[in-house]
Design a protein around this motif. Structure first.
Motif, PDB file in Angstrom:
ATOM      1  N   TYR A 106      -6.266   8.148 112.025  1.00 61.60           N
ATOM      2  CA  TYR A 106      -6.439   6.720 111.740  1.00 61.60           C
ATOM      3  C   TYR A 106      -5.839   5.930 112.889  1.00 61.60           C
ATOM      4  CZ  TYR A 106      -5.479   2.189 109.552  1.00 61.60           C
ATOM      5  OH  TYR A 106      -5.397   0.850 109.280  1.00 61.60           O
ATOM      6  N   ILE A 107      -6.589   4.962 113.402  1.00 64.56           N
ATOM      7  CA  ILE A 107      -6.096   4.082 114.466  1.00 64.56           C
ATOM      8  C   ILE A 107      -5.996   2.679 113.878  1.00 64.56           C
ATOM      9  CG2 ILE A 107      -6.528   3.142 116.763  1.00 64.56           C
ATOM     10  CD1 ILE A 107      -8.151   5.715 117.293  1.00 64.56           C
ATOM     11  N   GLU A 120     -10.540   8.510 114.967  1.00 62.65           N
ATOM     12  CA  GLU A 120     -10.790   9.337 116.135  1.00 62.65           C
ATOM     13  C   GLU A 120     -10.684  10.802 115.742  1.00 62.65           C
ATOM     14  OE1 GLU A 120      -8.135   9.965 119.937  1.00 62.65           O
ATOM     15  OE2 GLU A 120      -9.142   8.014 119.996  1.00 62.65           O
ATOM     16  N   ALA A 121     -11.683  11.576 116.147  1.00 65.62           N
ATOM     17  CA  ALA A 121     -11.644  13.024 115.898  1.00 65.62           C
ATOM     18  C   ALA A 121     -10.663  13.635 116.889  1.00 65.62           C
ATOM     19  CB  ALA A 121     -13.022  13.624 116.073  1.00 65.62           C
ATOM     20  N   ARG A 148     -18.359  12.400 109.529  1.00 59.58           N
ATOM     21  CA  ARG A 148     -18.592  11.366 108.499  1.00 59.58           C
ATOM     22  C   ARG A 148     -17.748  11.629 107.252  1.00 59.58           C
ATOM     23  NH1 ARG A 148     -25.060  10.730 109.361  1.00 59.58           N
ATOM     24  NH2 ARG A 148     -24.906   9.401 111.199  1.00 59.58           N
ATOM     25  N   ASN A 149     -17.632  12.889 106.882  1.00 68.94           N
ATOM     26  CA  ASN A 149     -16.805  13.251 105.736  1.00 68.94           C
ATOM     27  C   ASN A 149     -15.338  12.898 106.001  1.00 68.94           C
ATOM     28  OD1 ASN A 149     -14.985  15.629 104.429  1.00 68.94           O
ATOM     29  ND2 ASN A 149     -16.667  15.023 103.053  1.00 68.94           N
ATOM     30  N   GLY A 150     -14.881  13.163 107.207  1.00 68.58           N
ATOM     31  CA  GLY A 150     -13.500  12.833 107.575  1.00 68.58           C
ATOM     32  C   GLY A 150     -13.252  11.330 107.577  1.00 68.58           C
ATOM     33  N   GLU A 151     -14.201  10.568 108.101  1.00 69.08           N
ATOM     34  CA  GLU A 151     -14.058   9.107 108.111  1.00 69.08           C
ATOM     35  C   GLU A 151     -14.084   8.547 106.688  1.00 69.08           C
ATOM     36  OE1 GLU A 151     -17.075   7.678 110.771  1.00 69.08           O
ATOM     37  OE2 GLU A 151     -15.843   8.093 112.542  1.00 69.08           O
ATOM     38  N   LYS A 152     -14.916   9.128 105.845  1.00 69.72           N
ATOM     39  CA  LYS A 152     -14.982   8.691 104.440  1.00 69.72           C
ATOM     40  C   LYS A 152     -13.643   8.972 103.748  1.00 69.72           C
ATOM     41  CE  LYS A 152     -17.558   9.464 100.166  1.00 69.72           C
ATOM     42  NZ  LYS A 152     -18.602  10.276  99.523  1.00 69.72           N
ATOM     43  N   THR A 153     -13.099  10.160 103.980  1.00 72.61           N
ATOM     44  CA  THR A 153     -11.802  10.525 103.408  1.00 72.61           C
ATOM     45  C   THR A 153     -10.709   9.597 103.922  1.00 72.61           C
ATOM     46  OG1 THR A 153     -12.508  12.834 103.286  1.00 72.61           O
ATOM     47  CG2 THR A 153     -10.155  12.420 103.117  1.00 72.61           C
TER      48      THR A 153
END
Length: 176
Positions: A106-107, A120-121, A148-153
């Motif tokens: 998270y930024i 950011e991955a 996308r799954n990571g950003e949603k989480t």
């Protein structure tokens, strides 16, 4: 004739200087009888208009505004702390039945230049067996799905953390 002109000059001069002089005992100053229409109300709310139906809403005085400013500073500090916690937290997005894992960081928003948070991955982990048998197109699709799954989480975690901040803001604004 000169006496009359001198007397008129003295009377006109005396009348015009009362506007610039201080009040004297026994002299009624017409300007002092008028009430001032401006009021600072520094240490309390503006009084309600007794003639208005239901009364006008009270406006915050300086002390109320200072208290609100202090609470706003506390909220900003709490938000910065939440952003710091979220930036340090490990958030993972998965795809292909867990064979691809992507760590998302998270930024926090950089106000006022960039008011929206970013993601950011930071790390990609792919199962070696899966990598050996998957096509490039399927791998690419699974990587996008994992991001996308990571950003949603991450968005869900940010929303959960910010709930407490939202409740505090409602208390300040009189919503609860």
């Amino acid at each position: 004739m000169t006496k009359l002109a001198t007397l008129a000059t003295i009377l006109l001069t005396a009348a015009s200087t009362t506007a610039f002089s201080t009040s004297r005992p026994g002299v009624i100053n017409q300007n002092a009888l008028q009430s001032s229409t401006t009021s600072l109300n520094l240490f309390g709310s503006k009084p309600k208009d007794p003639d208005a139906e239901g009364g006008a809403p009270a406006q915050p005085g300086m002390m109320d505004q200072l208290a609100m400013f202090k609470k706003a500073q506390e909220l900003a500090q709490k938000k910065n702390q939440l952003d710091k916690e979220l930036a340090e937290e490990k958030i993972v997005g998965t795809a292909a039945d867990g064979k691809i894992e992507i760590s998302i960081q998270y930024i926090p928003p950089q106000l006022p230049v960039n008011p929206t948070p970013g993601y950011e991955a930071t790390d990609v982990s792919i199962d070696e067996e899966y990598l050996a048998e998957v096509s490039a197109a399927d791998l690419s699709e699974a990587l996008v799905e994992a991001i996308r799954n990571g950003e949603k989480t991450a968005t869900q975690k940010v929303g959960e953390k910010y709930k407490s901040l939202e409740e505090d803001m409602k208390k300040i604004m009189g919503g609860e």
